[in-house]
Design a protein around this motif. Structure first.
Motif, PDB file in Angstrom:
ATOM      1  N   ASP A  40     -53.725  15.040  23.205  1.00 50.37           N
ATOM      2  CA  ASP A  40     -53.115  14.189  22.601  1.00 50.37           C
ATOM      3  C   ASP A  40     -53.638  12.577  22.828  1.00 50.37           C
ATOM      4  O   ASP A  40     -53.394  11.609  22.499  1.00 50.37           O
ATOM      5  CB  ASP A  40     -51.541  13.770  22.769  1.00 50.37           C
ATOM      6  CG  ASP A  40     -50.713  14.920  22.447  1.00 50.37           C
ATOM      7  OD1 ASP A  40     -51.140  15.510  21.446  1.00 50.37           O
ATOM      8  OD2 ASP A  40     -49.797  15.307  22.977  1.00 50.37           O
ATOM      9  N   LYS A  43     -55.072   9.217  20.230  1.00 50.38           N
ATOM     10  CA  LYS A  43     -54.161   8.010  19.999  1.00 50.38           C
ATOM     11  C   LYS A  43     -54.416   7.014  21.107  1.00 50.38           C
ATOM     12  O   LYS A  43     -54.417   5.823  20.707  1.00 50.38           O
ATOM     13  CB  LYS A  43     -52.767   8.431  19.921  1.00 50.38           C
ATOM     14  CG  LYS A  43     -52.309   9.305  18.709  1.00 50.38           C
ATOM     15  CD  LYS A  43     -50.736   9.435  18.704  1.00 50.38           C
ATOM     16  CE  LYS A  43     -50.671  10.864  19.237  1.00 50.38           C
ATOM     17  NZ  LYS A  43     -49.096  11.090  19.214  1.00 50.38           N
ATOM     18  N   TYR A  79     -36.174   4.722  23.447  1.00 51.79           N
ATOM     19  CA  TYR A  79     -36.975   4.222  22.222  1.00 51.79           C
ATOM     20  C   TYR A  79     -36.628   4.775  20.926  1.00 51.79           C
ATOM     21  O   TYR A  79     -36.657   3.617  20.037  1.00 51.79           O
ATOM     22  CB  TYR A  79     -38.359   4.936  22.535  1.00 51.79           C
ATOM     23  CG  TYR A  79     -39.180   4.595  21.390  1.00 51.79           C
ATOM     24  CD1 TYR A  79     -39.953   3.588  21.312  1.00 51.79           C
ATOM     25  CD2 TYR A  79     -39.703   5.737  20.697  1.00 51.79           C
ATOM     26  CE1 TYR A  79     -40.701   3.100  20.266  1.00 51.79           C
ATOM     27  CE2 TYR A  79     -40.677   5.575  19.585  1.00 51.79           C
ATOM     28  CZ  TYR A  79     -41.012   4.243  19.409  1.00 51.79           C
ATOM     29  OH  TYR A  79     -42.147   3.939  18.240  1.00 51.79           O
ATOM     30  N   GLN A 111     -42.690   0.853  23.371  1.00 51.59           N
ATOM     31  CA  GLN A 111     -43.326   1.782  22.526  1.00 51.59           C
ATOM     32  C   GLN A 111     -44.585   2.349  23.376  1.00 51.59           C
ATOM     33  O   GLN A 111     -44.685   3.524  23.187  1.00 51.59           O
ATOM     34  CB  GLN A 111     -43.540   1.283  21.025  1.00 51.59           C
ATOM     35  CG  GLN A 111     -44.497   2.111  20.186  1.00 51.59           C
ATOM     36  CD  GLN A 111     -44.673   1.661  18.767  1.00 51.59           C
ATOM     37  OE1 GLN A 111     -44.658   0.288  18.846  1.00 51.59           O
ATOM     38  NE2 GLN A 111     -44.854   2.025  18.113  1.00 51.59           N
ATOM     39  N   THR A 112     -45.216   1.465  23.641  1.00 47.22           N
ATOM     40  CA  THR A 112     -46.574   1.682  24.518  1.00 47.22           C
ATOM     41  C   THR A 112     -46.185   2.541  25.668  1.00 47.22           C
ATOM     42  O   THR A 112     -46.762   3.777  25.878  1.00 47.22           O
ATOM     43  CB  THR A 112     -47.222   0.329  24.968  1.00 47.22           C
ATOM     44  OG1 THR A 112     -47.580  -0.360  23.752  1.00 47.22           O
ATOM     45  CG2 THR A 112     -48.536   0.952  25.819  1.00 47.22           C
ATOM     46  N   THR A 114     -43.726   4.586  26.227  1.00 49.06           N
ATOM     47  CA  THR A 114     -43.201   6.092  25.616  1.00 49.06           C
ATOM     48  C   THR A 114     -44.501   6.583  25.219  1.00 49.06           C
ATOM     49  O   THR A 114     -44.439   7.858  25.423  1.00 49.06           O
ATOM     50  CB  THR A 114     -42.207   5.872  24.448  1.00 49.06           C
ATOM     51  OG1 THR A 114     -41.040   4.970  24.701  1.00 49.06           O
ATOM     52  CG2 THR A 114     -41.625   7.177  24.057  1.00 49.06           C
ATOM     53  N   GLU A 115     -45.468   6.265  24.275  1.00 48.20           N
ATOM     54  CA  GLU A 115     -46.336   6.887  24.080  1.00 48.20           C
ATOM     55  C   GLU A 115     -47.389   7.196  25.169  1.00 48.20           C
ATOM     56  O   GLU A 115     -47.850   8.445  24.980  1.00 48.20           O
ATOM     57  CB  GLU A 115     -47.264   6.065  22.892  1.00 48.20           C
ATOM     58  CG  GLU A 115     -46.642   5.920  21.822  1.00 48.20           C
ATOM     59  CD  GLU A 115     -47.267   4.981  20.973  1.00 48.20           C
ATOM     60  OE1 GLU A 115     -48.249   4.087  21.265  1.00 48.20           O
ATOM     61  OE2 GLU A 115     -46.853   4.759  19.678  1.00 48.20           O
ATOM     62  N   THR A 116     -47.814   6.459  26.051  1.00 47.02           N
ATOM     63  CA  THR A 116     -48.342   6.805  27.295  1.00 47.02           C
ATOM     64  C   THR A 116     -47.833   7.812  28.062  1.00 47.02           C
ATOM     65  O   THR A 116     -48.566   9.090  28.457  1.00 47.02           O
ATOM     66  CB  THR A 116     -48.783   5.672  28.035  1.00 47.02           C
ATOM     67  OG1 THR A 116     -49.336   4.553  27.232  1.00 47.02           O
ATOM     68  CG2 THR A 116     -49.703   5.878  29.133  1.00 47.02           C
ATOM     69  N   THR A 118     -45.554  10.154  27.250  1.00 49.42           N
ATOM     70  CA  THR A 118     -45.492  11.311  26.380  1.00 49.42           C
ATOM     71  C   THR A 118     -46.808  12.052  26.583  1.00 49.42           C
ATOM     72  O   THR A 118     -46.592  13.286  26.806  1.00 49.42           O
ATOM     73  CB  THR A 118     -45.158  11.052  25.248  1.00 49.42           C
ATOM     74  OG1 THR A 118     -43.956  10.330  25.033  1.00 49.42           O
ATOM     75  CG2 THR A 118     -45.055  12.382  24.163  1.00 49.42           C
TER      76      THR A 118
END
Length: 181
Positions: A40, A43, A79, A111-112, A114-116, A118
């Motif tokens: 992933d 992104k 989130y 958000q950052t 959570t994305e990182t 994840t």
């Protein structure tokens, strides 16, 4: 003659924390995690990995894998709730727009994070499965209490079975065999 009070192994045994897993399985260099080689990672190719800038990391850097998974699930829930709240608000008045703008920085930080995390958690999980770090070649978890009961004889008998399987399984790297030992 060996002195039983001289224990050379115990200092080598450490609890494997989230930060240690990320460092070893993903890689931390100069406070940044290189995610470009992960599935992933397109992104987020590189991410700052600092407890000072990341609330989730500050809370879970020294946590075990199960605690990290529980914390990650809570992070995702938080989130999703905040995103739904942000999306549902109609910005019709000036006060609505002001509230949105004031809360946007916190929303982006969440958000950052959570994305990182994840991407990092998925990569660690992928590495665990590929390297059999959570199982002795089967579906049982090496660290679960149920697995010790399955093999009978308690915890030490379970470890003997796991170590024997790791010693004869060519899919284990030498460093992973040492870790399981």
């Amino acid at each position: 003659i060996v002195d039983r009070r001289d224990d050379a192994i115990t200092p080598c045994l450490q609890q494997w924390t989230y930060q240690a897993m990320v460092h070893e399985l993903v890689g931390i260099e100069h406070g940044r995690v290189n995610l470009s080689n992960t599935v992933d990672g397109k992104k987020i190719p590189r991410a700052t990995f600092s407890a000072a800038a990341d609330e989730f990391l500050a809370e879970h850097a020294y946590a075990t894998w199960n605690d990290v998974l529980d914390g990650h699930a809570a992070l995702l829930r938080r989130y999703k709730q905040l995103k739904a709240l942000q999306d549902s608000h109609v910005k019709a008045t000036l006060a609505d727009m002001r509230r949105f703008v004031e809360g946007y920085a916190a929303f982006r930080a969440l958000q950052t994070a959570t994305e990182t995390h994840t991407v990092v958690v998925r990569e660690i999980d992928r590495q665990f499965k590929a390297r059999h770090l959570l199982g002795g070649g089967g579906s049982e978890s090496v660290f679960s209490d149920q697995a010790a009961l399955i093999y009978g004889g308690g915890h030490s008998a379970h470890w003997k079975v796991v170590l024997r399987a790791a010693a004869h399984d060519s899919s284990y790297k030498a460093e992973d065999r040492l870790r399981l030992a």
